[in-house]
Design an enzyme around this catalytic site. Structure first.
Site, mmCIF file in Angstrom:
data_model
loop_
_atom_site.group_PDB
_atom_site.id
_atom_site.type_symbol
_atom_site.label_atom_id
_atom_site.label_comp_id
_atom_site.label_asym_id
_atom_site.label_seq_id
_atom_site.Cartn_x
_atom_site.Cartn_y
_atom_site.Cartn_z
ATOM 1 N N SER A 102 0.815 -1.208 0.000
ATOM 2 C CA SER A 102 0.000 0.000 0.000
ATOM 3 C C SER A 102 0.857 1.270 0.000
ATOM 4 C CB SER A 102 -0.958 -0.040 1.197
ATOM 5 O OG SER A 102 -1.933 0.954 1.101
ATOM 6 N N ASP A 243 -2.236 6.533 -3.526
ATOM 7 C CA ASP A 243 -1.128 5.855 -2.860
ATOM 8 C C ASP A 243 -0.592 4.760 -3.771
ATOM 9 O OD1 ASP A 243 -3.141 3.969 -2.599
ATOM 10 O OD2 ASP A 243 -2.564 3.375 -0.584
ATOM 11 N N ASP A 245 -0.828 1.577 -4.134
ATOM 12 C CA ASP A 245 -1.663 0.542 -4.762
ATOM 13 C C ASP A 245 -3.013 1.073 -5.206
ATOM 14 O OD1 ASP A 245 -2.720 0.769 -2.163
ATOM 15 O OD2 ASP A 245 -3.363 -1.318 -2.127
#
EC number: 5.4.2.10
Length: 459
Positions: A102, A243, A245
């Site tokens: 992430s 972000d 992902d």
């Protein structure tokens, strides 16, 4: 019961350090494959990843595990997490896998798992996987004739772009909007600029050249400095920060002011409520969402339901109670009319559509409430059970009583790091400062005692 390998968002750690090693990833693939092969028919798994260097290593390791268990692995390449959830359903797969950490730096990585419905796996299924991992898997692998295979899927990113665009009515275009999008050198570096351009916007993409090590580095939703600078430079109407992902988003208005997830939830909830689209007359957020959001929603006759931190818990509550808007201040926005997990691009599109409909600047649209002051502190710890100690529990209870009903104290252990996170929130800043500082001292003191006791036991 605490899980052994899974945290709040899958399995996560530093690349090439347990549990993010190729041998363990292969074992995860075997265990998950064996479990799902015994329960389902298609034996198909879709695997996506973000742009981290270690993604190649973990992808190949997982493929080895899945195919050894008799699964067919469809490789998507770099795609946002919500694309994996969507394509898992679209390709009729039994399982979706996202290789990502992430918003973390490039040296971390993780494995997120989705069921055939596109939702993250339940705690119960994760516990079964953990039990399998700790057994001898060799006896349950596929026979020679049943070994699976792997294949690359072409055009998957364009399917996701079309899916994202279809969340808007066909007559909604983004003409005359000048938009800067910060792709965080991550998984959405192709999809986000392309979708915005196809909808008619003038797009300035930044941090859209991933090299394996620059994901989330001084960019994206965790560092808005370069986005704010670009918005100011090109006089953009809005800046979008994703972000690594692509499952969370923050915005920057035309004045280069930050718009966090709480403000985005407020805009969507109010707009959908007026249009009769908001279900169950409220939204779901976490314990970290600002008290100002709760007061704003209550003033509109809407409820706010809080969950533990983590978008999976937000989604669980939304499903159980019939809500279709939820999210976190960090930018995970879940809109269940469209998808099963946080989707930064889709959430941004809803805000842009609202902006086009109302025809007001982003700075007017996205400042729906005055945030209540919050103080955040992180305490590095060695003993993850320090919050369970009676003196610490008593101190937290007493501090909560002192703050009263007009303030909040949230203290929790991080699900991904050896950290205790402390948040104090309320209108009286001096009292908050004192209480939060006191909590830091108490937790540090008792964690130090734990280390001293452990040293004595070892000696």
């Amino acid at each position: 019961m605490p899980q052994k390998y899974f945290g709040t968002d899958g399995i996560r750690g530093k690349a090439n350090v347990f549990p993010m090693t190729p041998d363990f990833a292969m074992k995860v693939g075997m265990a998950v494959g064996i479990l799902f092969r015994s329960q389902n028919q298609s034996r198909r798994v879709v695997i996506g990843k973000d742009t981290r260097l270690s993604g190649y290593m973990l992808e190949n390791a997982l493929v080895s595990g899945f195919t050894a268990a008799g699964m067919e692995a469809f490789l998507l390449g770099p795609v946002p997490t919500p694309a994996v959830a969507m394509l898992c359903r679209s390709l009729r797969a039994d399982l979706g896998v996202m290789i990502s950490a992430s918003h973390n730096p490039f040296y971390d990585n993780g494995i997120k798992l989705f069921g055939p419905d596109g939702f993250k796996l339940s705690d119960e299924i994760e516990e079964k996987i953990e039990q399998l991992i700790d057994t001898d898997l060799s006896k349950s692998l596929a026979s020679c004739a049943e070994i699976g295979y792997a294949k690359r899927v072409e055009g998957d990113i364009y399917r996701y772009i079309e899916y994202a665009k279809r969340t808007l009515p066909r007559d909604v275009r983004l003409d005359n909007l000048r938009i800067v999008v910060d792709c965080a050198n991550g998984a959405a570096y192709k999809a986000a600029p392309r979708a915005l351009w196809e909808l008619g916007a003038e797009v300035f993409a930044i941090n859209d050249t991933p090299n394996g090590t620059n994901i989330n580095h001084k960019c994206g939703s965790t560092d808005l400095a370069s986005l704010k600078q670009k918005v100011h430079e090109v006089r953009a109407d809005v800046g979008i920060a994703l972000d690594g992902d692509g499952d969370r988003v923050l915005l920057v208005d035309e004045k280069a002011q930050t718009v966090d997830g709480d403000q985005l939830i407020a805009v969507i909830a109010e707009h959908w409520h007026k249009n009769g689209r908001l279900q169950s007359k409220g939204v779901v957020t976490t314990i970290m969402s600002n008290l100002g959001l709760e007061r704003f929603l209550n003033s509109k006759g809407l409820d706010l339901v809080r969950t533990k931190v983590g978008d999976r818990y937000v989604v669980d509550a939304m499903r159980k109670k019939g809500y279709n808007v939820g999210g976190e201040a960090s930018g995970h926005i879940v809109l269940s009319d469209f998808g099963t997990t946080g989707d930064g691009l889709v959430a941004a599109l809803q805000i842009l559509a609202c902006m086009q409909e109302i025809q007001i600047p982003m700075s007017h649209l996205c400042q729906r409430f005055e945030p209540v002051p919050q103080i955040f502190k992180n305490v590095m710890i060695k003993n993850k059970n320090v919050l369970k100690k009676n003196p610490v529990k008593t101190a937290i209870e007493q501090a909560t009583q002192r703050l009263g009903k007009k303030a909040r104290l949230v203290i929790r252990a991080s699900g991904t790091e050896p950290v205790i996170r402390i948040m104090g929130e309320g209108d009286e800043r001096e009292m908050l400062d004192a209480v939060v500082t006191e909590m830091v001292d108490i937790i540090t003191h008792h964690d130090t005692l734990s280390k001293a006791c452990a040293s004595l036991e070892r000696s």
